[in-house]
Motif scaffolding. Sequence first.
Motif, PDB file in Angstrom:
ATOM      1  N   ILE A   1     -58.520 -49.207  15.861  1.00 55.31           N
ATOM      2  CA  ILE A   1     -59.213 -47.936  16.088  1.00 55.31           C
ATOM      3  C   ILE A   1     -58.217 -46.838  16.434  1.00 55.31           C
ATOM      4  O   ILE A   1     -58.371 -45.684  16.032  1.00 55.31           O
ATOM      5  CB  ILE A   1     -60.258 -48.095  17.204  1.00 55.31           C
ATOM      6  N   SER A   2     -57.149 -47.182  17.160  1.00 53.13           N
ATOM      7  CA  SER A   2     -56.170 -46.181  17.583  1.00 53.13           C
ATOM      8  C   SER A   2     -55.256 -45.720  16.457  1.00 53.13           C
ATOM      9  O   SER A   2     -54.476 -44.790  16.653  1.00 53.13           O
ATOM     10  CB  SER A   2     -55.317 -46.743  18.724  1.00 53.13           C
ATOM     11  N   MET A   3     -55.327 -46.362  15.283  1.00 53.39           N
ATOM     12  CA  MET A   3     -54.406 -46.023  14.201  1.00 53.39           C
ATOM     13  C   MET A   3     -54.874 -44.851  13.353  1.00 53.39           C
ATOM     14  O   MET A   3     -54.261 -44.540  12.340  1.00 53.39           O
ATOM     15  CB  MET A   3     -54.185 -47.234  13.289  1.00 53.39           C
ATOM     16  N   ILE A   4     -55.973 -44.205  13.715  1.00 56.35           N
ATOM     17  CA  ILE A   4     -56.506 -43.101  12.915  1.00 56.35           C
ATOM     18  C   ILE A   4     -55.477 -41.974  12.850  1.00 56.35           C
ATOM     19  O   ILE A   4     -54.963 -41.517  13.862  1.00 56.35           O
ATOM     20  CB  ILE A   4     -57.825 -42.593  13.520  1.00 56.35           C
ATOM     21  N   GLY A   5     -55.168 -41.530  11.632  1.00 55.20           N
ATOM     22  CA  GLY A   5     -54.215 -40.443  11.435  1.00 55.20           C
ATOM     23  C   GLY A   5     -52.767 -40.866  11.407  1.00 55.20           C
ATOM     24  O   GLY A   5     -51.878 -40.012  11.373  1.00 55.20           O
ATOM     25  N   CYS A   6     -52.474 -42.143  11.419  1.00 56.67           N
ATOM     26  CA  CYS A   6     -51.092 -42.620  11.407  1.00 56.67           C
ATOM     27  C   CYS A   6     -50.558 -42.646   9.973  1.00 56.67           C
ATOM     28  O   CYS A   6     -51.294 -42.933   9.024  1.00 56.67           O
ATOM     29  CB  CYS A   6     -51.030 -44.013  12.029  1.00 56.67           C
ATOM     30  N   TYR A   7     -49.286 -42.350   9.800  1.00 59.32           N
ATOM     31  CA  TYR A   7     -48.683 -42.418   8.477  1.00 59.32           C
ATOM     32  C   TYR A   7     -48.289 -43.867   8.155  1.00 59.32           C
ATOM     33  O   TYR A   7     -48.057 -44.672   9.044  1.00 59.32           O
ATOM     34  CB  TYR A   7     -47.465 -41.504   8.381  1.00 59.32           C
ATOM     35  N   SER A   8     -48.223 -44.162   6.854  1.00 56.99           N
ATOM     36  CA  SER A   8     -47.950 -45.526   6.366  1.00 56.99           C
ATOM     37  C   SER A   8     -48.884 -46.528   7.028  1.00 56.99           C
ATOM     38  O   SER A   8     -48.470 -47.532   7.594  1.00 56.99           O
ATOM     39  CB  SER A   8     -46.488 -45.924   6.620  1.00 56.99           C
ATOM     40  N   ILE A   9     -50.187 -46.243   6.935  1.00 59.59           N
ATOM     41  CA  ILE A   9     -51.161 -47.011   7.708  1.00 59.59           C
ATOM     42  C   ILE A   9     -51.256 -48.453   7.236  1.00 59.59           C
ATOM     43  O   ILE A   9     -51.573 -49.349   8.017  1.00 59.59           O
ATOM     44  CB  ILE A   9     -52.537 -46.307   7.657  1.00 59.59           C
ATOM     45  N   LYS A  10     -50.942 -48.721   5.954  1.00 61.54           N
ATOM     46  CA  LYS A  10     -51.056 -50.093   5.454  1.00 61.54           C
ATOM     47  C   LYS A  10     -49.999 -50.998   6.089  1.00 61.54           C
ATOM     48  O   LYS A  10     -50.304 -52.090   6.577  1.00 61.54           O
ATOM     49  CB  LYS A  10     -50.936 -50.108   3.933  1.00 61.54           C
ATOM     50  N   VAL A  11     -48.751 -50.535   6.086  1.00 61.94           N
ATOM     51  CA  VAL A  11     -47.681 -51.320   6.705  1.00 61.94           C
ATOM     52  C   VAL A  11     -47.893 -51.404   8.215  1.00 61.94           C
ATOM     53  O   VAL A  11     -47.689 -52.455   8.846  1.00 61.94           O
ATOM     54  CB  VAL A  11     -46.302 -50.714   6.384  1.00 61.94           C
ATOM     55  N   PHE A  12     -48.335 -50.301   8.789  1.00 60.99           N
ATOM     56  CA  PHE A  12     -48.569 -50.251  10.231  1.00 60.99           C
ATOM     57  C   PHE A  12     -49.654 -51.247  10.639  1.00 60.99           C
ATOM     58  O   PHE A  12     -49.511 -51.977  11.628  1.00 60.99           O
ATOM     59  CB  PHE A  12     -48.970 -48.827  10.609  1.00 60.99           C
ATOM     60  N   SER A  13     -50.744 -51.287   9.882  1.00 62.70           N
ATOM     61  CA  SER A  13     -51.825 -52.221  10.200  1.00 62.70           C
ATOM     62  C   SER A  13     -51.398 -53.668   9.965  1.00 62.70           C
ATOM     63  O   SER A  13     -51.814 -54.572  10.709  1.00 62.70           O
ATOM     64  CB  SER A  13     -53.055 -51.900   9.363  1.00 62.70           C
ATOM     65  N   PHE A  14     -50.546 -53.902   8.950  1.00 61.74           N
ATOM     66  CA  PHE A  14     -50.060 -55.259   8.717  1.00 61.74           C
ATOM     67  C   PHE A  14     -49.228 -55.756   9.893  1.00 61.74           C
ATOM     68  O   PHE A  14     -49.363 -56.904  10.335  1.00 61.74           O
ATOM     69  CB  PHE A  14     -49.234 -55.307   7.437  1.00 61.74           C
ATOM     70  N   LEU A  15     -48.379 -54.892  10.447  1.00 61.05           N
ATOM     71  CA  LEU A  15     -47.570 -55.282  11.602  1.00 61.05           C
ATOM     72  C   LEU A  15     -48.446 -55.541  12.827  1.00 61.05           C
ATOM     73  O   LEU A  15     -48.215 -56.494  13.584  1.00 61.05           O
ATOM     74  CB  LEU A  15     -46.540 -54.192  11.908  1.00 61.05           C
ATOM     75  N   ASN A  16     -49.453 -54.703  13.030  1.00 58.56           N
ATOM     76  CA  ASN A  16     -50.361 -54.921  14.151  1.00 58.56           C
ATOM     77  C   ASN A  16     -51.136 -56.230  13.993  1.00 58.56           C
ATOM     78  O   ASN A  16     -51.370 -56.958  14.965  1.00 58.56           O
ATOM     79  CB  ASN A  16     -51.345 -53.754  14.266  1.00 58.56           C
ATOM     80  N   PHE A  17     -51.517 -56.519  12.750  1.00 66.47           N
ATOM     81  CA  PHE A  17     -52.241 -57.764  12.500  1.00 66.47           C
ATOM     82  C   PHE A  17     -51.331 -58.965  12.725  1.00 66.47           C
ATOM     83  O   PHE A  17     -51.756 -60.001  13.240  1.00 66.47           O
ATOM     84  CB  PHE A  17     -52.762 -57.754  11.067  1.00 66.47           C
ATOM     85  N   LEU A  18     -50.054 -58.824  12.338  1.00 63.48           N
ATOM     86  CA  LEU A  18     -49.088 -59.896  12.555  1.00 63.48           C
ATOM     87  C   LEU A  18     -48.885 -60.153  14.047  1.00 63.48           C
ATOM     88  O   LEU A  18     -48.759 -61.306  14.494  1.00 63.48           O
ATOM     89  CB  LEU A  18     -47.766 -59.528  11.883  1.00 63.48           C
ATOM     90  N   LEU A  19     -48.861 -59.085  14.824  1.00 57.20           N
ATOM     91  CA  LEU A  19     -48.765 -59.227  16.279  1.00 57.20           C
ATOM     92  C   LEU A  19     -49.959 -59.994  16.844  1.00 57.20           C
ATOM     93  O   LEU A  19     -49.803 -60.898  17.676  1.00 57.20           O
ATOM     94  CB  LEU A  19     -48.709 -57.838  16.923  1.00 57.20           C
ATOM     95  N   THR A  20     -51.148 -59.652  16.380  1.00 56.53           N
ATOM     96  CA  THR A  20     -52.353 -60.307  16.877  1.00 56.53           C
ATOM     97  C   THR A  20     -52.355 -61.796  16.542  1.00 56.53           C
ATOM     98  O   THR A  20     -52.683 -62.650  17.379  1.00 56.53           O
ATOM     99  CB  THR A  20     -53.596 -59.625  16.291  1.00 56.53           C
ATOM    100  N   ILE A  21     -51.964 -62.142  15.300  1.00 61.76           N
ATOM    101  CA  ILE A  21     -51.948 -63.541  14.880  1.00 61.76           C
ATOM    102  C   ILE A  21     -50.946 -64.346  15.702  1.00 61.76           C
ATOM    103  O   ILE A  21     -51.231 -65.463  16.162  1.00 61.76           O
ATOM    104  CB  ILE A  21     -51.629 -63.641  13.375  1.00 61.76           C
ATOM    105  N   SER A  22     -49.742 -63.781  15.908  1.00 58.56           N
ATOM    106  CA  SER A  22     -48.719 -64.510  16.670  1.00 58.56           C
ATOM    107  C   SER A  22     -49.141 -64.707  18.127  1.00 58.56           C
ATOM    108  O   SER A  22     -48.845 -65.743  18.739  1.00 58.56           O
ATOM    109  CB  SER A  22     -47.383 -63.765  16.597  1.00 58.56           C
ATOM    110  N   LEU A  23     -49.862 -63.738  18.699  1.00 63.41           N
ATOM    111  CA  LEU A  23     -50.357 -63.897  20.070  1.00 63.41           C
ATOM    112  C   LEU A  23     -51.441 -64.976  20.145  1.00 63.41           C
ATOM    113  O   LEU A  23     -51.485 -65.757  21.097  1.00 63.41           O
ATOM    114  CB  LEU A  23     -50.909 -62.570  20.582  1.00 63.41           C
TER     115      LEU A  23
END
Length: 436
Positions: free
Chosen positions: A73-95
């Motif tokens: 939800i906090s990523m609204i308006g972020c640039y390169s949102i696809k790569v950014f969301s992939f990294l955030n998702f990777l963080l969630t999976i590793s946790l």
Amino acid sequence: MMSVFLYVILMTPLCMTSSMLVMQLSYLLILLMMIYMINCLEFFGFISYNLGLDIYSYYLICLSFMIGSLMFISMIGCYSIKVFSFLNFLLTISLLINFSCMNFLYMYISFEFVLVPLMVLVLGWGYQPERLMSGMYLFFYTAFASLPLLMLILFMNSMFSSLFFDYLILDSKLFLIHLILVLVFMVKFPMYLVHYWLPKAHVQAPVSGSMILAGVMLKIGGYGLIRVMTIYEYLFIEYSYMWFTFSIVGSFLVGLICLVQGDMKCLIAYSSVSHMGMVIMGLVTMSFWGLAGSYLLMLGHGFCSSGLFYMANMLYSRTLSRSFYLNKGLMTYIPSGSLVWFLLCAFNMSCPPSLNFISEFMILISIMSFWSYSLYLFGLISFLCACFSYYLYSYSFHGVYHSMYSFSSITVMEYLCVAIHLMPLIFIPVFMMNLL
């Protein structure tokens, strides 16, 4: 349990689709958290190879799902949102993998892998040129503390021919082994004297990085400390006074440091160091009240600190400054936002009926049984916590406003995100009182 992980992993291709589908990941993670809470109520149930659940990991996985969904939800308006969301998702999976591992080596690998996407987030989406130095602090603090632990894990594997937590029981009396096992988790907390990477990483990280760092990643230290306590209790009883002393003195000194900060994110980051010092104090007492209070404080701090960072980023995106000297009189512009900011600051200072109040009360009982004179230092720490939380609220929303900025009101999506942060802090204590 394995079905939950397959569900999470198969959601990963959504990160590379359109921006609208990326935003749906937050709702899918909340839906998955509900499925997980219903289907995994039997602790140690749904165990697959090297993965399992118990009462320590169950609620931390729920916290990971919740903070992970709020990150999207906090990523609204972020640039390169696809790569950014992939990294955030990777963080969630590793946790999620870290909190579910029953094997020490697998836990160590996931524990260290969290560093990779977080460093990419800080270096790629940080705000200032100083993000390079903060990335170096984050990397070297973690690497120097964790590499000796890898050698110890290999040694334990040669001794026991297994690295499952149920089979590891050490009877060594060497302080060096105790230091290697404990130091890596104290750095991740972070404990005072090894805390300097945290304000650097928080200030330079984007909002989702700060949310996951304060909300979940600091709890890896507490979770790992609980796990290694079961390996050998004798050395924890022998040397717990040392970590207790560092924590109680460090929390007091960090509270004084918070009062001289001029940056919102820096103050919130240092307040996390103070609260994590209380968690360490409760854990090293090795009592029921200390363990339960520390665990509840980790959950409460996860929601409260993440909400504060999200709210600070909302103000920064409109005023383009995190300084207290420029962010003044914001009640004139966002009067409804002042109530939410006040509630977060009040819960940060552990006002009743928040979850933080109950957990700190339980920690106080445990540390008084450990050392009776700690009551006075704990009172000073709580007083300083109230002071810098009041400082955080009053300096930003009261006072004479500047005419250097003007911005629109807060959107419904932003209010929704802050409300999700606040609801567990209020309703979990109510649920606990009903159980009693």
